[in-house]
Design an enzyme around this catalytic site. Structure first.
Site, PDB file in Angstrom:
ATOM      1  N   GLY A   1      37.345  39.146  52.536  1.00  0.00           N
ATOM      2  CA  GLY A   1      37.770  38.091  51.613  1.00  0.00           C
ATOM      3  C   GLY A   1      39.116  38.477  51.017  1.00  0.00           C
ATOM      4  O   GLY A   1      40.174  38.170  51.573  1.00  0.00           O
ATOM      5  N   SER A   2      39.054  39.220  49.917  1.00  0.00           N
ATOM      6  CA  SER A   2      40.311  39.676  49.289  1.00  0.00           C
ATOM      7  C   SER A   2      41.109  40.532  50.266  1.00  0.00           C
ATOM      8  O   SER A   2      42.332  40.441  50.325  1.00  0.00           O
ATOM      9  CB  SER A   2      39.987  40.510  48.044  1.00  0.00           C
ATOM     10  OG  SER A   2      39.206  39.752  47.157  1.00  0.00           O
TER      11      SER A   2
ATOM     12  N   GLN B   1      40.706  23.169   9.812  1.00  0.00           N
ATOM     13  CA  GLN B   1      41.904  23.866  10.292  1.00  0.00           C
ATOM     14  C   GLN B   1      41.611  24.735  11.522  1.00  0.00           C
ATOM     15  O   GLN B   1      42.447  24.836  12.420  1.00  0.00           O
ATOM     16  CB  GLN B   1      42.500  24.725   9.177  1.00  0.00           C
ATOM     17  CG  GLN B   1      43.895  25.184   9.533  1.00  0.00           C
ATOM     18  CD  GLN B   1      44.488  26.083   8.472  1.00  0.00           C
ATOM     19  OE1 GLN B   1      43.831  26.990   7.979  1.00  0.00           O
ATOM     20  NE2 GLN B   1      45.724  25.821   8.114  1.00  0.00           N
TER      21      GLN B   1
ATOM     22  N   GLU C   1      42.067  31.724  47.333  1.00  0.00           N
ATOM     23  CA  GLU C   1      43.509  31.960  47.590  1.00  0.00           C
ATOM     24  C   GLU C   1      44.003  33.198  46.847  1.00  0.00           C
ATOM     25  O   GLU C   1      45.118  33.229  46.327  1.00  0.00           O
ATOM     26  CB  GLU C   1      44.336  30.709  47.276  1.00  0.00           C
ATOM     27  CG  GLU C   1      43.995  29.591  48.248  1.00  0.00           C
ATOM     28  CD  GLU C   1      44.882  28.373  48.147  1.00  0.00           C
ATOM     29  OE1 GLU C   1      46.079  28.534  47.913  1.00  0.00           O
ATOM     30  OE2 GLU C   1      44.346  27.270  48.314  1.00  0.00           O
TER      31      GLU C   1
HETATM   32  C1  LIG Z   1      35.310  27.079  46.415  1.00  0.00           C
HETATM   33  C2  LIG Z   1      35.897  28.052  47.404  1.00  0.00           C
HETATM   34  C3  LIG Z   1      36.674  27.570  48.457  1.00  0.00           C
HETATM   35  C4  LIG Z   1      37.195  28.457  49.416  1.00  0.00           C
HETATM   36  N1  LIG Z   1      37.899  27.945  50.472  1.00  0.00           N
HETATM   37  C5  LIG Z   1      38.384  28.787  51.425  1.00  0.00           C
HETATM   38  C6  LIG Z   1      39.072  28.254  52.563  1.00  0.00           C
HETATM   39  O1  LIG Z   1      39.284  27.040  52.693  1.00  0.00           O
HETATM   40  N2  LIG Z   1      39.507  29.115  53.520  1.00  0.00           N
HETATM   41  C7  LIG Z   1      39.307  30.456  53.422  1.00  0.00           C
HETATM   42  O2  LIG Z   1      39.735  31.180  54.322  1.00  0.00           O
HETATM   43  N3  LIG Z   1      38.637  30.992  52.350  1.00  0.00           N
HETATM   44  C8  LIG Z   1      38.182  30.184  51.352  1.00  0.00           C
HETATM   45  N4  LIG Z   1      37.489  30.697  50.266  1.00  0.00           N
HETATM   46  C9  LIG Z   1      37.215  32.128  50.224  1.00  0.00           C
HETATM   47  C10 LIG Z   1      38.079  32.853  49.214  1.00  0.00           C
HETATM   48  O3  LIG Z   1      39.408  32.921  49.671  1.00  0.00           O
HETATM   49  C11 LIG Z   1      37.450  34.239  48.986  1.00  0.00           C
HETATM   50  O4  LIG Z   1      36.270  34.014  48.272  1.00  0.00           O
HETATM   51  C12 LIG Z   1      38.376  35.148  48.212  1.00  0.00           C
HETATM   52  O5  LIG Z   1      39.450  35.575  49.007  1.00  0.00           O
HETATM   53  C13 LIG Z   1      37.630  36.387  47.694  1.00  0.00           C
HETATM   54  O6  LIG Z   1      36.912  36.980  48.727  1.00  0.00           O
HETATM   55  P1  LIG Z   1      35.356  37.344  48.523  1.00  0.00           P
HETATM   56  O7  LIG Z   1      34.687  36.135  47.965  1.00  0.00           O
HETATM   57  O8  LIG Z   1      34.868  37.919  49.784  1.00  0.00           O
HETATM   58  O9  LIG Z   1      35.328  38.433  47.382  1.00  0.00           O
HETATM   59  P2  LIG Z   1      35.639  39.992  47.542  1.00  0.00           P
HETATM   60  O10 LIG Z   1      36.837  40.209  48.374  1.00  0.00           O
HETATM   61  O11 LIG Z   1      34.385  40.674  47.896  1.00  0.00           O
HETATM   62  O12 LIG Z   1      36.021  40.330  46.052  1.00  0.00           O
HETATM   63  C14 LIG Z   1      35.059  40.217  44.996  1.00  0.00           C
HETATM   64  C15 LIG Z   1      35.725  40.534  43.696  1.00  0.00           C
HETATM   65  O13 LIG Z   1      36.192  41.896  43.724  1.00  0.00           O
HETATM   66  C16 LIG Z   1      37.341  42.020  42.928  1.00  0.00           C
HETATM   67  N5  LIG Z   1      38.460  42.505  43.753  1.00  0.00           N
HETATM   68  C17 LIG Z   1      38.690  42.220  45.058  1.00  0.00           C
HETATM   69  N6  LIG Z   1      39.838  42.800  45.458  1.00  0.00           N
HETATM   70  C18 LIG Z   1      40.329  43.458  44.412  1.00  0.00           C
HETATM   71  C19 LIG Z   1      41.491  44.253  44.200  1.00  0.00           C
HETATM   72  N7  LIG Z   1      42.397  44.450  45.178  1.00  0.00           N
HETATM   73  N8  LIG Z   1      41.679  44.806  42.975  1.00  0.00           N
HETATM   74  C20 LIG Z   1      40.768  44.590  41.992  1.00  0.00           C
HETATM   75  N9  LIG Z   1      39.677  43.840  42.127  1.00  0.00           N
HETATM   76  C21 LIG Z   1      39.449  43.276  43.303  1.00  0.00           C
HETATM   77  C22 LIG Z   1      37.648  40.611  42.382  1.00  0.00           C
HETATM   78  O14 LIG Z   1      37.032  40.453  41.126  1.00  0.00           O
HETATM   79  C23 LIG Z   1      36.979  39.714  43.404  1.00  0.00           C
HETATM   80  O15 LIG Z   1      36.677  38.431  42.886  1.00  0.00           O
HETATM   81  C24 LIG Z   1      36.972  29.842  49.285  1.00  0.00           C
HETATM   82  C25 LIG Z   1      36.203  30.321  48.209  1.00  0.00           C
HETATM   83  C26 LIG Z   1      35.672  29.451  47.281  1.00  0.00           C
HETATM   84  C27 LIG Z   1      34.859  29.982  46.133  1.00  0.00           C
END
Ligand SMILES: Cc1cc2nc3c(=O)[nH]c(=O)nc-3n(C[C@H](O)[C@H](O)[C@H](O)COP(=O)(O)OP(=O)(O)OC[C@H]3O[C@@H](n4cnc5c(N)ncnc54)[C@H](O)[C@@H]3O)c2cc1C
Length: 381
Positions: free
Chosen positions: A123-124, A274, A359
């Site tokens: 994801g991230s 206020q 994103e």
């Molecule tokens: C409503 C919705 C629509 C979406 N649509 C799309 C889409 O159209 N196309 C697509 O490709 N994806 C889509 N996504 C996926 C989205 O891009 C991912 O959810 C996002 O990139 C985070 O990845 P993850 O959920 O796997 O979380 P993880 O990567 O597991 O991260 C979980 C949490 O860990 C923490 N974290 C992660 N990295 C770091 C860092 N480097 N430093 C500190 N903390 C960190 C943050 O708090 C993060 O929220 C969508 C998600 C949602 C909720």
């Protein structure tokens, strides 16, 4: 960079878009089924000429559209944004044949697009994606072929989109340098998907690729350069996620002004307290600060500035966190009625949460900002 302000034509356009959103799009959104693509709504966005603008105007205009639509109809806003997110890679990196084949339908609202980057395990850390593109021997001098195998998750508009911009691993163990972007039509054999039931009323799903065939004609950009396609797209869309957030914050603020001005309490109106008035002032202050940062980032994108990644990250971070704050305070100042199903704030409370995650989560934006700051310092600029 000059201070940002809207010119009179832009201000008039925002007012017109808000009216269109309330009068033409809201009724269609209300007829949609939560969690599914609302095709009549997408078609109407096309008929109104708004989808076309995704390809003919710049980042500032995109932000104006997203902010204005979000004010009265978040579903229309999101439908527009997803057409842009899924199709921008085709517009910016596609061949003339790909553009001709797909973009007219996207602009008309008859073809639904989606952007498929995230995976269950990536994801991230998108560069860790694992969906494999395995080459097949090219027979008879035909185009190079691959088979796509793996999964995508949390993909907006999946599994109902008509095509997906898919980011696949063409070179193992090469991180961001081994990813290629492909345009995959939804009817390719081996591609299946399921919908996911989420808090936000947004069509989203997971996709399974079981040896889905693609050729060089389906490639967007160059082999192993697909991460550039993804990041280039996100640099444009991140400020506009901020604009979506600002539109929601403004809607929550406007509702709060109206409510606190008419609600009787303690022998006066709520606004006469206020602490309430100061809270409303704080909501307005933060919303305006976020708005300025969003349009500064969008203007920087349109000017081709070097600091776009940093500005885009700052705008998305500040605006989405601000919108969460403003919507939460708006709920508080409305009391119980805000939590009733069907109330504007109940809707916004569900909508406002996801943009802090997608994103690039807020933490990821902070990482980008810090990286850019140190890189600038080291380059002595
Ligand atoms: C409503 C919705 C629509 C979406 N649509 C799309 C889409 O159209 N196309 C697509 O490709 N994806 C889509 N996504 C996926 C989205 O891009 C991912 O959810 C996002 O990139 C985070 O990845 P993850 O959920 O796997 O979380 P993880 O990567 O597991 O991260 C979980 C949490 O860990 C923490 N974290 C992660 N990295 C770091 C860092 N480097 N430093 C500190 N903390 C960190 C943050 O708090 C993060 O929220 C969508 C998600 C949602 C909720």
């Amino acid at each position: 960079m000059p201070a940002f302000s809207l010119d009179p034509a832009q201000t008039a356009r925002c007012a017109e878009l808000r009216t269109l959103a309330a009068e033409r799009l809201r009724p269609l959104a209300e007829k949609g089924e939560p969690g599914h693509v609302n095709r009549p709504l997408v078609t109407e966005l096309g008929r109104l000429g708004l989808l076309e603008r995704l390809f003919t105007s710049g980042a500032v205009d995109l932000c104006l559209m997203r902010e204005s639509l979000a004010h009265a109809c978040t579903e229309a806003e999101t439908a527009l944004a997803l057409q842009g997110l899924g199709a921008h890679p085709v517009h910016a990196y596609g061949t003339p044949a790909q553009r001709e084949r797909w973009l007219p339908g996207v602009a008309e609202g008859s073809t639904v697009a989606a952007f498929a980057l995230s995976e269950p395990g990536a994801g991230s850390d998108a560069a860790a994606l694992e969906l494999r593109a395995e080459p097949e021997p090219a027979g008879d001098g035909g185009p190079v072929r691959w088979r796509l195998t793996g999964e995508k998750c949390w993909i907006s508009n999946a599994p109902e989109a008509d095509f997906y911009t898919v980011f696949a691993r063409t070179t193992p163990d090469a991180g961001a340098r081994g990813v290629t972007a492909f345009l995959v039509p939804a009817d390719r054999p081996g591609l299946t998907g399921t919908g996911l039931d989420m808090l936000s009323p947004h069509p989203i799903g997971a996709l399974t690729f079981d040896a889905v065939p693609v050729t060089a004609d389906d490639m967007l950009g160059e082999p192993d350069r697909g991460f550039r396609v993804a990041m280039g797209t996100l640099n444009l869309f991140r400020p506009s996620v901020g604009a979506f957030a600002v539109g929601m914050a403004q809607a929550a603020l406007d509702a709060t002004l109206a409510h606190t001005a008419e609600r009787d309490a303690f022998s006066g109106k709520l606004k006469d307290l206020q602490t309430v008035a100061h809270q409303v002032a704080e909501m307005a202050l933060r919303t305006e600060a976020a708005r300025l940062m969003v349009y500064a980032a969008a203007a920087a994108y349109d000017e081709g500035s070097r600091d776009v990644p940093q500005r885009a990250a700052m705008a998305k971070l500040l605006a989405t966190e601000t919108a969460q704050y403003v919507v939460d305070k708006a709920v508080q100042l409305h009391g119980a009625r805000a939590l009733r199903h069907g109330h504007l704030l109940e809707h916004l409370y569900r909508e406002v949460r996801a943009p802090r995650i997608y994103e690039g989560a807020s933490e990821v934006q902070r990482g980008i900002i810090a990286k850019e700051l140190y890189a600038t310092m080291e380059a002595g600029q």
